[in-house]
Enzyme design. Structure first.
Site, PDB file in Angstrom:
ATOM      1  N   GLN A   1       0.802  -1.239   0.000  1.00 31.79           N
ATOM      2  CA  GLN A   1       0.000   0.000   0.000  1.00 31.79           C
ATOM      3  C   GLN A   1       0.835   1.291   0.000  1.00 31.79           C
ATOM      4  O   GLN A   1       0.519   2.229  -0.700  1.00 31.79           O
ATOM      5  CB  GLN A   1      -0.921  -0.020   1.215  1.00 31.79           C
TER       6      GLN A   1
ATOM      7  N   GLU B   1      -3.197   9.325  -1.325  1.00 32.99           N
ATOM      8  CA  GLU B   1      -2.454  10.113  -0.335  1.00 32.99           C
ATOM      9  C   GLU B   1      -1.381  10.972  -0.991  1.00 32.99           C
ATOM     10  O   GLU B   1      -0.478  11.474  -0.328  1.00 32.99           O
ATOM     11  CB  GLU B   1      -1.830   9.193   0.723  1.00 32.99           C
TER      12      GLU B   1
ATOM     13  N   GLU C   1       4.978  -1.897   8.291  1.00 28.16           N
ATOM     14  CA  GLU C   1       3.669  -1.778   8.940  1.00 28.16           C
ATOM     15  C   GLU C   1       2.754  -2.905   8.486  1.00 28.16           C
ATOM     16  O   GLU C   1       2.757  -3.264   7.310  1.00 28.16           O
ATOM     17  CB  GLU C   1       3.078  -0.410   8.561  1.00 28.16           C
TER      18      GLU C   1
ATOM     19  N   LYS D   1      -4.245   6.314  15.169  1.00 28.65           N
ATOM     20  CA  LYS D   1      -5.189   7.049  14.314  1.00 28.65           C
ATOM     21  C   LYS D   1      -6.352   7.498  15.173  1.00 28.65           C
ATOM     22  O   LYS D   1      -7.013   6.668  15.812  1.00 28.65           O
ATOM     23  CB  LYS D   1      -5.688   6.144  13.193  1.00 28.65           C
TER      24      LYS D   1
ATOM     25  N   ARG E   1      -5.396   9.549   7.791  1.00 29.59           N
ATOM     26  CA  ARG E   1      -6.102   8.496   7.040  1.00 29.59           C
ATOM     27  C   ARG E   1      -5.938   8.788   5.549  1.00 29.59           C
ATOM     28  O   ARG E   1      -5.511   9.865   5.147  1.00 29.59           O
ATOM     29  CB  ARG E   1      -7.598   8.492   7.379  1.00 29.59           C
TER      30      ARG E   1
ATOM     31  N   LYS F   1       2.958  10.229  10.204  1.00 26.44           N
ATOM     32  CA  LYS F   1       2.730   9.696   8.855  1.00 26.44           C
ATOM     33  C   LYS F   1       1.447  10.314   8.323  1.00 26.44           C
ATOM     34  O   LYS F   1       0.380  10.043   8.876  1.00 26.44           O
ATOM     35  CB  LYS F   1       2.590   8.164   8.980  1.00 26.44           C
TER      36      LYS F   1
HETATM   37  P1  PGA Z   1      -6.364   4.073   5.523  1.00 31.59           P
HETATM   38  O1  PGA Z   1      -4.846   3.757   5.259  1.00 31.59           O
HETATM   39  O2  PGA Z   1      -6.466   5.421   6.089  1.00 31.59           O
HETATM   40  O3  PGA Z   1      -6.997   3.951   4.193  1.00 31.59           O
HETATM   41  O4  PGA Z   1      -6.871   3.023   6.458  1.00 31.59           O
HETATM   42  C1  PGA Z   1      -3.775   4.323   5.919  1.00 31.59           C
HETATM   43  C2  PGA Z   1      -2.847   3.258   6.432  1.00 31.59           C
HETATM   44  O5  PGA Z   1      -3.089   2.071   6.239  1.00 31.59           O
HETATM   45  O6  PGA Z   1      -1.878   3.581   7.130  1.00 31.59           O
HETATM   46 ZN    ZN Z   2      -1.546   1.184   7.544  1.00 31.81          ZN
END
Ligand code: PGA
Ligand code: ZN
Length: 750
Positions: A487, A529, A609, A661, A690, A712
């Site tokens: 990702q 992102e 991660e 988060k 996010r 991050k």
């Molecule tokens: P998400 O991804 O905000 O789409 O969940 C961010 C991440 O996985 O760090």
């Molecule tokens: Zn993540």
């Protein structure tokens, strides 16, 4: 005491700086006091035991003025830093502090203390002998100037110049013998009036220090004993008036001005300096002190009355909402706004009675963990079912009614109310998007009401820390139509000395990566992102491109910038194992771990991660045991910002860094517990945005104020990302030379 008498030592409640015993020997009863060289406070604080001899000298000199003012010194031995003095039994003498704590506040007592203090100061004013006998500048610096004024300057860098100037002026003002610790704790009330104890800090210096020091105690006690606040402030006036009437060695107005300037500094020091008062424990009361003291430092009052008036506005019980209070919630407004993916999201605005407002906007994930708090969506066909009308409605109706009237400084009470109102374990009724936006809005309103930046409000007395950024260069997985399976391909500018340098390193790499993308054939674009959306033949192809980008930017891989990956492996789960769709490969848990470990050996990777899926406990344990000594193993979907899951993961040895988060936990308070849990396990934390974001920059302040260490927020492009990096730059600039950049925990190379 006669020959043959046996001396029995009974420890008395000593202060933080000395041991005190009651000695009984035959018919004799006296006290022995010995100075400690390391003080009993949380911070490291050492002081020379010669202060014991200074105290003996002060007690002896004052006794020669008026023997009722001090306990008689019976004997002393400077070589061991101890002396014996008259014992004043509790039956006949009560500490002034104990009387105040009972709510028994007698302004005449304060006036007497003020009058006597002035008479002591007057007796030694401008005396050359006293100046020589009490030339204790070093010790006064160590015991008073440094721990009170300079330590507080470090805790409030924006006020450092004011506090340092006060320290300097106090140290330079040489007028008379100062006691140095005039406080209700050190004054006993007996039949013949007040008796002064504990003169270890005695110093030929500025008498305004003694006056301000003692008046400060009366102010702070209005928060400790709110029912007696009015009498305490009357006592303040009584003491100040009686003292100033006795000033004959300099113009009383000059002394009053110095005391009035020093007073708010001492108030702040008793919250954020090295010796905080033990009775102000709640964040709410500490914030009240900051809120009162800080404006008085930036806009000093020349009269003590001006300082007292500022406190007078706060005499009612700060816990209870009353019509005069302006920091209670007056209204909460919910609003539908739009996020960076063009989807609806929740904005909340908390309005205080003062008219001050705070705002919070809910972010939204795409690769969400199964155990996250629930993002409430309307369903149906409009906006792909992602409408937030229900969540917004909850903010404006139920939540608003529950919060109106609560003091905004009590974030925990606000969040507890939200949790109770929702009533589910995962915010599925009100929606975590509703609760997180409201919780953030309240936090902003509190900082705005205090007139301080949010990071400072969150840091309280602790040192802020700029986070080491983790910056996405290539986006994949659920954020880029799954063009590549991993990702996030990110860089960590480990060689940077400042946040500014770190961001500029990341920007150079992003720019170089853009050039590489342009040279390659095939489609390309920017992912959710802001990272480049690659057309790579394999996942390792992306890692190779990242390595080349670092080099093309003129940087040294692993030295200036290292690599981090977010596998987001829950998104790769297929049957009992995992699938790399871009490479058409089915993998078992072990095989995926093997590939990741190979990458860790081949590339300068420092952080991995979610290497395995959110339910793959065995895989996470195994990977952490193989890789944890060398790279950070970060839990995002695996931990979902839950203190319980962190504790379980730490016990099992599955991952060792928290990805934090806000909307996984759903309120500010519920985010604090995981952060503290991670810290208790010795883990580092990464505050994270996010994939669906807005211009809201709250998380940057959380990272700095809570000293998380890492941040991050996505890539270098798209304003919802740069808004956060840019806020970090502003904060770093405002901290000036006090700014410190977080570091990744040290690991062994492979
Ligand atoms: P998400 O991804 O905000 O789409 O969940 C961010 C991440 O996985 O760090
Ligand atoms: Zn993540």
């Amino acid at each position: 005491m006669l020959p043959g008498d046996v001396a029995r030592f009974e420890p008395l409640a000593g202060g933080v700086s000395s041991d005190i015993w009651l000695v009984r020997a035959g018919a004799a009863e006296f006290c022995v006091k010995r100075a400690l060289d390391r003080l009993r406070v949380a911070a490291e604080w050492r002081a020379d035991i010669s202060r014991n001899a200074t105290e003996v000298r002060w007690l002896t000199e004052v006794a020669s003025l008026d023997s009722d003012l001090v306990p008689a010194v019976l004997a002393s031995d400077p070589s061991v830093g101890a002396f014996a003095m008259e014992y004043l039994p509790p039956g006949r003498y009560e500490p002034w502090k104990a009387q105040l704590a009972r709510g028994c506040v007698i302004p005449e007592t304060a006036a007497t203390v003020g009058r006597q203090l002035a008479s002591i100061h007057a007796a030694f004013a401008r005396s050359g002998t006293a100046a020589a006998d009490f030339a204790t500048d070093t010790s006064f610096h160590d015991l008073r100037i440094e721990p009170y004024l300079l330590a507080t300057a470090r805790a409030h860098p924006d006020l450092a110049s004011v506090l340092e100037a006060l320290a300097e002026r106090t140290a330079q003002t040489k007028l008379t013998v100062v006691h140095g610790d005039v406080s209700p704790k050190n004054i006993l009330l007996g039949a013949r009036g007040p008796v002064f104890l504990d003169a270890e800090c005695a110093w030929f210096g500025d008498p305004a220090f003694d006056l301000a020091f003692c008046l400060n105690h009366l102010l702070l006690k209005t928060l400790w004993v709110p029912s007696a606040a009015h009498e305490l402030l009357t006592s303040f006036d009584a003491m100040a008036g009686a003292y100033l009437a006795g000033v004959d060695w300099e113009p009383a107005a000059a002394l009053e001005q110095r005391a009035a300037h020093l007073l708010p500094a001492l108030s702040l020091a008793r919250v954020d300096g090295k010796s905080p008062v033990e009775y102000l424990t709640s964040d709410e009361s500490k914030n009240t002190v900051r809120c009162l003291a800080r404006p008085l430092l930036t806009h000093p009052q020349d009269r003590l009355e001006g300082v007292r008036r500022a406190w007078g506005g706060r005499t009612s019980d700060i816990r209870r909402s009353s019509p005069s209070q302006d920091d209670v919630v007056e209204a909460v407004i919910g609003r539908r706004v739009w996020d960076s993916r063009g989807r609806p999201t929740v904005e909340a605005e908390v309005v205080l009675r003062s008219g001050i407002r705070g705002r919070g906007m809910a972010p939204a994930g795409a690769s969400t963990g199964a155990n996250e708090a629930v993002d409430l969506r309307d369903g149906g066909s409009v906006f792909g079912g992602l409408g937030v009308d229900r969540a917004v409605g909850h903010v404006s109706t139920e939540i608003a009614s529950a919060l109106v009237g609560l003091p905004v400084m009590d974030q925990e009470a606000i969040d507890r109310t939200l949790i109770a109102l929702d009533g589910t374990p995962n915010k599925s009724r009100l929606g975590a998007n509703a609760t997180v936006a409201v919780s953030m809005a309240a936090l902003h309103a509190a900082a705005a009401q205090l007139g301080i930046p949010l990071w400072r409000h969150l840091a309280g007395g602790s040192e802020p820390l700029l986070p080491m950024p983790m910056v996405q260069i290539f986006g994949g997985g659920a954020h880029a139509g799954r063009r590549v399976d991993i990702q996030d391909f990110l860089v960590v500018p480990v060689g940077a000395a400042t946040f500014d340098q770190a961001i500029s390193i990341a920007m150079r790499i992003y720019e170089a990566a853009g050039r590489i993308m342009a040279e390659r054939a095939g489609p390309r674009g920017v992912a959710d992102e802001g990272g480049w959306w690659p057309e790579f033949s394999s996942n390792s192809d992306a890692l190779d491109a990242l390595l080349v980008a670092i080099e093309r930017a003129g940087l040294r891989p692993g030295v200036d910038a290292a690599i981090a990956i977010d596998v987001a492996a829950s998104q790769l789960q297929s049957g009992a194992g995992y699938r790399f769709a871009s490479e058409n490969k089915e993998l078992s848990s072990d095989e995926l771990a093997d590939i990741l470990l190979q990458w860790c050996r081949r590339y300068p990777i420092v952080s991995v991660e979610d290497p395995l899926g959110q339910d793959d406990d065995a895989g996470m344990r195994e990977f952490t045991s193989r890789a944890g000594a060398h790279v950070q193993v970060v839990g995002d979907d695996y931990l979902v910002t839950s203190a319980q899951r962190i504790a379980a993961a730490a016990t099992a040895g599955a991952c060792d860094v928290l990805l934090l988060k806000l909307n996984q936990a759903a309120t500010i308070t519920e985010t604090t517990a995981p952060l503290l849990e991670a810290r208790a396990e010795g883990w580092s934390s990464i505050v994270s945005a996010r994939s669906g974001e807005t211009e809201d920059v709250t998380i940057v302040h959380l990272a700095v104020g809570w000293g998380a260490g890492q941040l991050k927020v996505g890539s270098c492009a798209r304003s919802e990302r740069t808004a956060k990096w840019n806020e970090g730059l502003r904060i770093e600039e405002s901290l000036g030379s006090a700014a410190v950049l977080g570091r990744l925990p040290v690991r062994k190379p492979f």
